[in-house]
Design an enzyme around this catalytic site. Structure first.
Site, mmCIF file in Angstrom:
data_model
loop_
_atom_site.group_PDB
_atom_site.id
_atom_site.type_symbol
_atom_site.label_atom_id
_atom_site.label_comp_id
_atom_site.label_asym_id
_atom_site.label_seq_id
_atom_site.Cartn_x
_atom_site.Cartn_y
_atom_site.Cartn_z
ATOM 1 N N ASP A 1 0.843 -1.202 0.000
ATOM 2 C CA ASP A 1 0.000 0.000 0.000
ATOM 3 C C ASP A 1 0.874 1.246 0.000
ATOM 4 O OD1 ASP A 1 -2.919 1.111 0.680
ATOM 5 O OD2 ASP A 1 -1.449 2.250 1.831
ATOM 6 N N TYR B 1 3.124 9.780 -0.563
ATOM 7 C CA TYR B 1 4.176 9.177 0.268
ATOM 8 C C TYR B 1 5.569 9.418 -0.332
ATOM 9 C CZ TYR B 1 0.301 6.505 2.400
ATOM 10 O OH TYR B 1 -0.876 6.118 3.007
ATOM 11 N N LYS C 1 -2.613 5.769 -4.454
ATOM 12 C CA LYS C 1 -3.728 6.682 -4.157
ATOM 13 C C LYS C 1 -3.542 8.027 -4.837
ATOM 14 C CE LYS C 1 -3.702 4.643 0.479
ATOM 15 N NZ LYS C 1 -2.284 4.549 0.841
ATOM 16 N N HIS D 1 -7.592 9.474 -2.081
ATOM 17 C CA HIS D 1 -6.973 9.444 -0.749
ATOM 18 C C HIS D 1 -7.850 10.101 0.332
ATOM 19 C CE1 HIS D 1 -2.639 9.090 0.961
ATOM 20 N NE2 HIS D 1 -3.504 8.924 1.928
HETATM 21 N N1 LIG Z 1 -5.333 6.362 3.684
HETATM 22 C C1 LIG Z 1 -4.750 7.102 4.606
HETATM 23 O O1 LIG Z 1 -5.112 8.284 4.810
HETATM 24 C C2 LIG Z 1 -3.652 6.526 5.412
HETATM 25 C C3 LIG Z 1 -3.170 7.205 6.546
HETATM 26 C C4 LIG Z 1 -2.141 6.610 7.281
HETATM 27 C C5 LIG Z 1 -1.631 5.388 6.901
HETATM 28 N N2 LIG Z 1 -2.095 4.740 5.777
HETATM 29 C C6 LIG Z 1 -1.560 3.437 5.332
HETATM 30 O O2 LIG Z 1 -1.666 2.514 6.407
HETATM 31 C C7 LIG Z 1 -0.362 1.991 6.688
HETATM 32 C C8 LIG Z 1 -0.241 1.626 8.151
HETATM 33 O O3 LIG Z 1 -0.535 2.736 8.975
HETATM 34 P P1 LIG Z 1 0.570 3.585 9.747
HETATM 35 O O4 LIG Z 1 1.887 3.404 9.086
HETATM 36 O O5 LIG Z 1 0.059 4.940 9.891
HETATM 37 O O6 LIG Z 1 0.594 2.978 11.217
HETATM 38 P P2 LIG Z 1 0.686 1.511 11.895
HETATM 39 O O7 LIG Z 1 0.928 0.465 10.866
HETATM 40 O O8 LIG Z 1 -0.475 1.399 12.801
HETATM 41 O O9 LIG Z 1 1.952 1.680 12.830
HETATM 42 C C9 LIG Z 1 3.241 1.887 12.329
HETATM 43 C C10 LIG Z 1 4.153 2.217 13.515
HETATM 44 O O10 LIG Z 1 4.196 1.112 14.425
HETATM 45 C C11 LIG Z 1 5.535 0.626 14.532
HETATM 46 N N3 LIG Z 1 5.442 -0.859 14.490
HETATM 47 C C12 LIG Z 1 5.081 -1.624 13.431
HETATM 48 N N4 LIG Z 1 5.040 -2.918 13.767
HETATM 49 C C13 LIG Z 1 5.406 -2.982 15.076
HETATM 50 C C14 LIG Z 1 5.558 -4.047 15.974
HETATM 51 N N5 LIG Z 1 5.340 -5.311 15.611
HETATM 52 N N6 LIG Z 1 5.936 -3.764 17.256
HETATM 53 C C15 LIG Z 1 6.172 -2.485 17.644
HETATM 54 N N7 LIG Z 1 6.038 -1.418 16.823
HETATM 55 C C16 LIG Z 1 5.654 -1.674 15.546
HETATM 56 C C17 LIG Z 1 6.289 1.170 13.332
HETATM 57 O O11 LIG Z 1 7.654 1.406 13.641
HETATM 58 P P3 LIG Z 1 8.860 0.693 12.811
HETATM 59 O O12 LIG Z 1 8.677 1.037 11.355
HETATM 60 O O13 LIG Z 1 10.086 1.293 13.415
HETATM 61 O O14 LIG Z 1 8.726 -0.782 13.080
HETATM 62 C C18 LIG Z 1 5.581 2.496 13.107
HETATM 63 O O15 LIG Z 1 6.076 3.495 13.977
HETATM 64 C C19 LIG Z 1 0.570 3.119 6.231
HETATM 65 O O16 LIG Z 1 1.900 2.724 6.119
HETATM 66 C C20 LIG Z 1 -0.100 3.500 4.942
HETATM 67 O O17 LIG Z 1 0.200 2.560 3.918
HETATM 68 C C21 LIG Z 1 -3.108 5.311 5.046
#
Ligand SMILES: NC(=O)c1ccc[n+]([C@@H]2O[C@H](COP(=O)([O-])OP(=O)(O)OC[C@H]3O[C@@H](n4cnc5c(N)ncnc54)[C@H](OP(=O)(O)O)[C@@H]3O)[C@@H](O)[C@H]2O)c1
Length: 275
Positions: A46, A51, A76, A109
């Protein structure tokens, strides 16, 4: 190596229920972390124009020995191109950066607060799907009035809505609308952007299964039939986050996590006032 079960979308296509998100990952990091993710078993990636890492993702896809048709790539449309022509142009630019002929899923998005543009952008996505340049089309951060408006305007229902969703922000009303219209729910920020991985209640559940809090949270998304896209740039956490297909939560676990819901639990922007 874990394999992710397929999730059936309302247009007949399928996608992996668990994928790999790359927000806040640089081009350089994406070029290696996406390779790590594919090696760990992820088949869905994704990304998004905003990004600024589509080139890195494209490089990793090109370097991978997994055939293109076994990968599911989402990108997106960013807010500055939320119009019919803008969406068509932006899509071409994303394809070029990704080095691809098609993407599997293209999303708007954010709907935006003005109410302008997203219906015309949706018409452009419908055109791209008709032309076979994108396999499935959907949206992100849409609320029921936005969803209703694009459905009424085109008769085409998005395959999914990618929304902030995690144990502390469960979006039950929006999920009810999704269920009524056969729109899949895809969780972004599934780990609360990392804020939930030290939660003691989740750790206690994890101890019953020999799993980490992050794995418990991801299992909760899967057991609720959400599509989920955790992000990590750490190779061992990339592997940890897909190692969730050998256990299931019981009814007590589900109740404990359901009780964590908080109407103020949002960690990202509110679509009512952002975009
Ligand atoms: N459509 C939208 O508006 C929107 C908005 C936000 C995000 N997204 C998408 O959703 C994806 C996921 O959301 P997100 O990146 O915001 O947040 P998330 O996946 O909920 O959390 C990511 C954070 O958690 C840490 N992490 C990941 N796995 C872990 C584990 N097993 N143990 C401890 N810490 C862990 C990561 O650090 P490390 O990398 O250091 O492990 C990072 O700081 C994004 O990457 C993006 O593709 C979409």
């Amino acid at each position: 190596m874990p394999t992710t079960p397929p999730f059936r979308l309302n247009d007949g296509n399928t996608m992996p229920q668990l994928g790999y998100g790359v927000w806040r990952v640089s081009n350089e990091e994406a070029a290696t972390s996406v390779v790590d993710a594919i090696k760990a078993g992820y088949r869905s990636i994704d990304t998004a124009a905003i990004y600024d890492n589509e080139e890195g993702v494209g490089k990793a896809i090109a370097a991978s020995d997994v055939p293109r048709n076994e990968l599911f790539i989402t990108t997106k449309l960013w807010n500055d191109n939320r119009s019919f022509d803008g969406a068509l142009t932006a899509f071409d630019q994303s394809l070029k950066r990704l080095r691809l002929d098609t993407v599997d899923l293209y999303l708007i998005h954010w709907p935006g607060v003005s109410g302008e543009g997203y219906v015309d952008a949706w018409r452009a996505l419908v055109r791209l799907k008709e032309e076979g340049r994108v396999k499935s089309i959907g949206v992100s951060n849409f609320m029921p009035p936005h969803l209703q408006r694009i459905i009424d305007a085109t008769g085409i229902v998005p395959v999914l809505n990618q929304i902030e969703l995690h144990p502390r922000f469960q979006q039950k009303e929006l999920r009810t609308f999704h269920a009524q219209h056969d729109i899949a729910t895809e969780s972004w920020g599934p780990l609360g952007q990392g804020s939930l991985v030290a939660d003691e209640k989740l750790a206690a559940i994890g101890r019953k299964y020999g799993k980490t809090p992050a794995q418990v949270i991801l299992r909760w998304h899967l057991d609720n039939a959400f599509i989920v896209i955790p992000k990590s740039v750490n190779p061992s956490r990339i592997r940890e986050n897909i190692d969730v297909f050998d256990f299931a939560l019981d009814a007590d676990d589900m109740r404990i996590i359901e009780a964590m819901d908080d109407k103020d639990g949002r960690v990202g922007p509110d679509p009512a006032i952002f975009g």
